[in-house]
Each structure stands twice: as C-alpha cells, then as structure tokens.
Design a protein around this motif. Structure first.
Motif, short mmCIF file in Angstrom:
data_model
loop_
_atom_site.label_atom_id
_atom_site.label_comp_id
_atom_site.label_asym_id
_atom_site.label_seq_id
_atom_site.Cartn_x
_atom_site.Cartn_y
_atom_site.Cartn_z
N SER A 144 -3.21 -2.71 -2.30
CA SER A 144 -4.33 -3.63 -2.14
C SER A 144 -5.39 -3.07 -1.21
CB SER A 144 -3.84 -4.97 -1.55
OG SER A 144 -2.97 -5.63 -2.45
N ASP A 145 -6.63 -3.46 -1.50
CA ASP A 145 -7.75 -3.25 -0.59
C ASP A 145 -7.98 -4.59 0.12
OD1 ASP A 145 -10.25 -3.09 0.61
OD2 ASP A 145 -11.12 -1.91 -1.01
N HIS A 146 -7.81 -4.60 1.44
CA HIS A 146 -7.94 -5.84 2.22
C HIS A 146 -9.29 -5.93 2.94
CE1 HIS A 146 -3.90 -7.11 1.37
NE2 HIS A 146 -3.38 -6.00 1.85
N PHE A 147 -10.29 -5.19 2.51
CA PHE A 147 -11.63 -5.14 3.10
C PHE A 147 -11.62 -4.41 4.45
CE2 PHE A 147 -12.46 -9.60 1.09
CZ PHE A 147 -12.32 -9.05 -0.18
N VAL A 148 -10.61 -4.70 5.29
CA VAL A 148 -10.49 -4.05 6.59
C VAL A 148 -9.60 -2.82 6.52
CG1 VAL A 148 -10.90 -6.18 7.87
CG2 VAL A 148 -8.55 -5.55 7.26
N SER A 149 -8.83 -2.71 5.44
CA SER A 149 -7.84 -1.64 5.33
C SER A 149 -7.49 -1.41 3.87
CB SER A 149 -6.57 -2.00 6.12
OG SER A 149 -5.97 -3.18 5.57
N GLU A 150 -6.83 -0.27 3.62
CA GLU A 150 -6.27 0.03 2.31
C GLU A 150 -4.76 0.18 2.50
OE1 GLU A 150 -9.59 2.42 -0.12
OE2 GLU A 150 -8.86 3.47 1.67
N ALA A 151 -3.97 -0.46 1.63
CA ALA A 151 -2.54 -0.58 1.89
C ALA A 151 -1.71 -0.43 0.63
CB ALA A 151 -2.26 -1.95 2.53
N VAL A 152 -0.52 0.12 0.83
CA VAL A 152 0.48 0.13 -0.23
C VAL A 152 1.75 -0.52 0.29
CG1 VAL A 152 -0.50 2.17 -1.35
CG2 VAL A 152 1.31 2.46 0.36
N TYR A 153 2.56 -1.02 -0.65
CA TYR A 153 3.73 -1.81 -0.30
C TYR A 153 4.98 -1.29 -1.00
CZ TYR A 153 0.18 -4.95 1.48
OH TYR A 153 -0.87 -5.46 2.18
N LEU A 154 6.10 -1.38 -0.30
CA LEU A 154 7.39 -0.97 -0.84
C LEU A 154 8.48 -1.69 -0.06
CD1 LEU A 154 8.33 2.49 0.65
CD2 LEU A 154 6.07 1.50 1.06
N SER A 155 9.73 -1.50 -0.47
CA SER A 155 10.87 -2.09 0.24
C SER A 155 11.89 -1.00 0.52
CB SER A 155 11.52 -3.19 -0.60
OG SER A 155 10.62 -4.25 -0.83
N ASP A 156 12.60 -1.13 1.65
CA ASP A 156 13.66 -0.17 1.96
C ASP A 156 14.93 -0.53 1.17
OD1 ASP A 156 15.23 -2.03 3.41
OD2 ASP A 156 14.40 -1.42 5.34
N PRO A 157 15.97 0.31 1.24
CA PRO A 157 17.17 0.06 0.43
C PRO A 157 17.88 -1.25 0.74
CG PRO A 157 17.13 2.34 1.17
CD PRO A 157 16.02 1.64 1.90
N GLU A 158 17.61 -1.87 1.88
CA GLU A 158 18.26 -3.14 2.22
C GLU A 158 17.29 -4.32 2.09
OE1 GLU A 158 20.75 -2.97 5.68
OE2 GLU A 158 21.71 -1.11 5.01
N GLY A 159 16.18 -4.09 1.41
CA GLY A 159 15.28 -5.18 1.08
C GLY A 159 14.25 -5.55 2.13
N ASN A 160 14.11 -4.76 3.18
CA ASN A 160 13.09 -5.02 4.20
C ASN A 160 11.74 -4.52 3.70
OD1 ASN A 160 14.87 -5.94 6.52
ND2 ASN A 160 15.77 -3.93 6.07
N ASP A 219 -16.78 -0.91 12.06
CA ASP A 219 -18.11 -1.46 11.77
C ASP A 219 -18.27 -1.87 10.32
OD1 ASP A 219 -18.33 1.02 10.56
OD2 ASP A 219 -19.90 1.77 11.88
N GLU A 220 -17.26 -1.59 9.50
CA GLU A 220 -17.28 -2.03 8.10
C GLU A 220 -16.45 -3.29 7.88
OE1 GLU A 220 -16.14 1.12 5.47
OE2 GLU A 220 -17.59 2.56 6.32
N TRP A 221 -15.74 -3.76 8.91
CA TRP A 221 -14.93 -4.96 8.71
C TRP A 221 -15.84 -6.17 8.50
CZ3 TRP A 221 -10.92 -4.45 13.31
CH2 TRP A 221 -10.13 -3.29 13.10
N PRO A 222 -15.69 -6.90 7.41
CA PRO A 222 -16.54 -8.07 7.20
C PRO A 222 -16.17 -9.20 8.16
CG PRO A 222 -14.88 -7.92 5.48
CD PRO A 222 -14.75 -6.67 6.30
N ILE A 263 -12.67 -12.11 11.64
CA ILE A 263 -12.66 -11.05 10.63
C ILE A 263 -12.15 -11.60 9.30
CG2 ILE A 263 -11.65 -8.81 10.05
CD1 ILE A 263 -11.52 -8.34 13.15
N ASP A 264 -12.84 -11.23 8.25
CA ASP A 264 -12.52 -11.71 6.91
C ASP A 264 -11.58 -10.73 6.23
OD1 ASP A 264 -12.51 -13.02 4.50
OD2 ASP A 264 -14.47 -12.30 3.87
N ILE A 265 -10.29 -11.09 6.18
CA ILE A 265 -9.29 -10.26 5.51
C ILE A 265 -9.10 -10.80 4.10
CG2 ILE A 265 -6.91 -9.43 5.56
CD1 ILE A 265 -6.93 -10.08 8.60
N GLY A 266 -9.30 -9.97 3.11
CA GLY A 266 -9.15 -10.39 1.73
C GLY A 266 -8.17 -9.50 0.98
N THR A 267 -8.06 -9.70 -0.31
CA THR A 267 -7.17 -8.89 -1.13
C THR A 267 -7.80 -8.68 -2.50
OG1 THR A 267 -5.18 -9.74 -0.04
CG2 THR A 267 -4.88 -8.70 -2.18
#
Length: 279
Positions: free
Chosen positions: A104-120, A131-134, A141-145
């Motif tokens: 996802s692009d959250h406007f303030v950051s770019e992120a990827v998601y995963l889980s470890d072998p025990e589901g965390n 200076d680009e954070w809306p 701060i406006d965090i979006g997805t």
C-alpha cells in the motif's frame, strides 16, 4: 500552563518482543526474509536487529498457548527502512523466500505486508519526505491507503540481503477490544497525538511523526491479550531524567509501573505490556 504529554514528544519505539514456539524457524525467517541480523542467541532466546541496534526479541516457550482469535494483541510490527531501494530489496526477499500479503501507498509512506511462520504480522516500509506528508486543516497528518506501484519499487532495489543499519521499528500496530478505551489511555492519559482517526481505528504519535502506534478494532477482539505473539513493545526516551519524569507522572495518573531491568513496564487496557527505557 498546559502540561506536556507524559510520553515525551521526542520518544520513539525501540524493540518489540515475541513469545514463539519454534525459535530456530523464527530466527531464520527474520534473518533471511525480513533481513535482520542475529545480535545474540541463547538456547531459548535471540535478539535480532540492524546496525548493531536491537529491534526484535524472540523468546521460545513451547508450552505457551496459541493466541486465541478473540484476544487483543499484535496486528503488525513495522520495520522502517531508510530508502525505496531498501524496500525494493525487501520485496525481492519476500517474493523469493516468503509470501507477500499486501502492498500500500499510505501517502506518508510506502509499505508491504507479510506474516511470520507463527502468524505475527509484519510491515516493512519507507517514509516519504516529511514535507510531502498531507495534512488536514487542524495540522494533523492524513494517512490514507491506495495501491502501491510494487514493480516501480522493485525496480529501484539494491539487491540487499540485509536491511540497512539505519533500519528501526518505526511503529507498532495493535488490535484492541475497545477503541474508545484505547483513545482514553493512549491519547488522554499518555498524551500521544491523534493524527488520523476512524470509528474503528486510531493512529497516534509522540510529537509530529505520522504514527508510532496504530490501534484498531477491525476484527472485533473481545478478550485481553495473552498467549503466543506480542510479549511487549517499548518506548525509548532521551535520558534518565526523562525516564524518571515519565514514571512519576504515570504514577500520578494512576497507572501502575513495575520495575524491570533498565526501566519499567506498564499495561494498557487490554493487558498489552509497554516498557520504557533510555535509548
């Protein structure tokens, strides 16, 4: 005169700690997929981090019960890497050795998601320039997805097998049972700044970061934290004087503090352990 927040505006997240079943498997995952380095290892525990700084504590307990689906606890630990090139390398490692759950692009950051072998849950992200954070009209701060252009990120990969030494735990995202109780504790008592809110989620920060904690009730958890998974996370403050002040003010607010090696520990309304130390 308005009192400053109990959690200082200069505070930041330090380590997270997980209670796990298979220590060897978890070490291998966080080393080869996430890209952390093993800093210390014993028969039942390990410390992993970046650039010599500890970021993750793993403790094995084969007798620990699995986290019940109704229990509050960890949604994800978010490892912040310092560049898009490092994020691209992380995506390559995840694709090669793990499984990508989302991006996802959250406007303030770019992120990827995963889980470890025990589901965390795990997030690996990089911040956009401040200076680009809306921002909204009230200065929060406006965090979006929105969808992330993953191939563009991978196209900037430096091919790194480990995260850069500047990598930190940028934030921790928790699942709570009651969003209003979480607001009362984290915002009204601890003094964290509410940056973005919805009826079922809050994103709060010390100072002007986009968020150090996410708090959500999306999965309708109804029981206190327990079992395997998150054991604790910690706030780091500037010095011993700041640590003593935080402890005194927490006591004045009716929050029970327990001494631990190097600092102290409190619990949130769902029984999630939060530590404070100098760092």
């Amino acid at each position: 005169m308005t009192q400053p927040p109990i959690v200082p505006e200069t505070a930041r997240i330090g380590r997270t700690a997980l209670l796990v079943t298979d220590l060897d498997e978890m070490i291998e995952f966080y080393r080869t997929v996430v890209g952390l380095s093993v800093l210390a290892r014993s028969g039942s525990a390990a410390t992993l981090g970046a650039g010599g700084t500890p970021l993750l504590e793993l403790t094995a307990d084969e007798t620990a019960a699995p986290r019940d689906p109704a229990q509050a606890g960890l949604f994800h630990t978010a490892f912040r890497v310092p560049s898009r090139t490092a994020l691209g390398a992380a995506v390559e490692r995840v694709r090669d050795r793990g499984q990508l759950d989302g991006a996802s692009d959250h406007f303030v950051s770019e992120a990827v998601y995963l889980s470890d072998p025990e589901g965390n849950g795990i997030e690996i992200y990089t911040d956009r320039p401040r200076d680009e954070w809306p921002r909204t009209d009230d200065g929060t701060i406006d965090i979006g997805t929105v969808p992330l252009d993953l191939e563009a990120v991978v196209g900037e990969s430096d091919g790194g097998e480990t995260v850069p030494p500047e990598t930190t735990v940028g934030h921790v995202h928790l699942e709570v049972t009651d969003i209003e109780a979480a607001r009362t504790f984290y915002v009204d008592t601890l003094g964290l700044r509410l940056q973005t809110a919805s009826p079922s989620a809050l994103f709060v920060a010390a100072g002007d970061y986009h968020h150090h904690l996410g708090l959500n009730a999306w999965n309708r958890r109804s029981q206190p934290a327990g079992g395997r998974g998150l054991a604790w996370f910690e706030w780091l403050v500037a010095d011993e004087e700041a640590l003593a002040t935080v402890r005194q003010r927490l006591g004045d607010a009716g929050v029970t503090c327990h001494q631990i090696n190097g600092g102290f520990e409190i619990s949130d309304p769902d029984g999630i352990s939060i530590r404070f130390r100098v760092g």
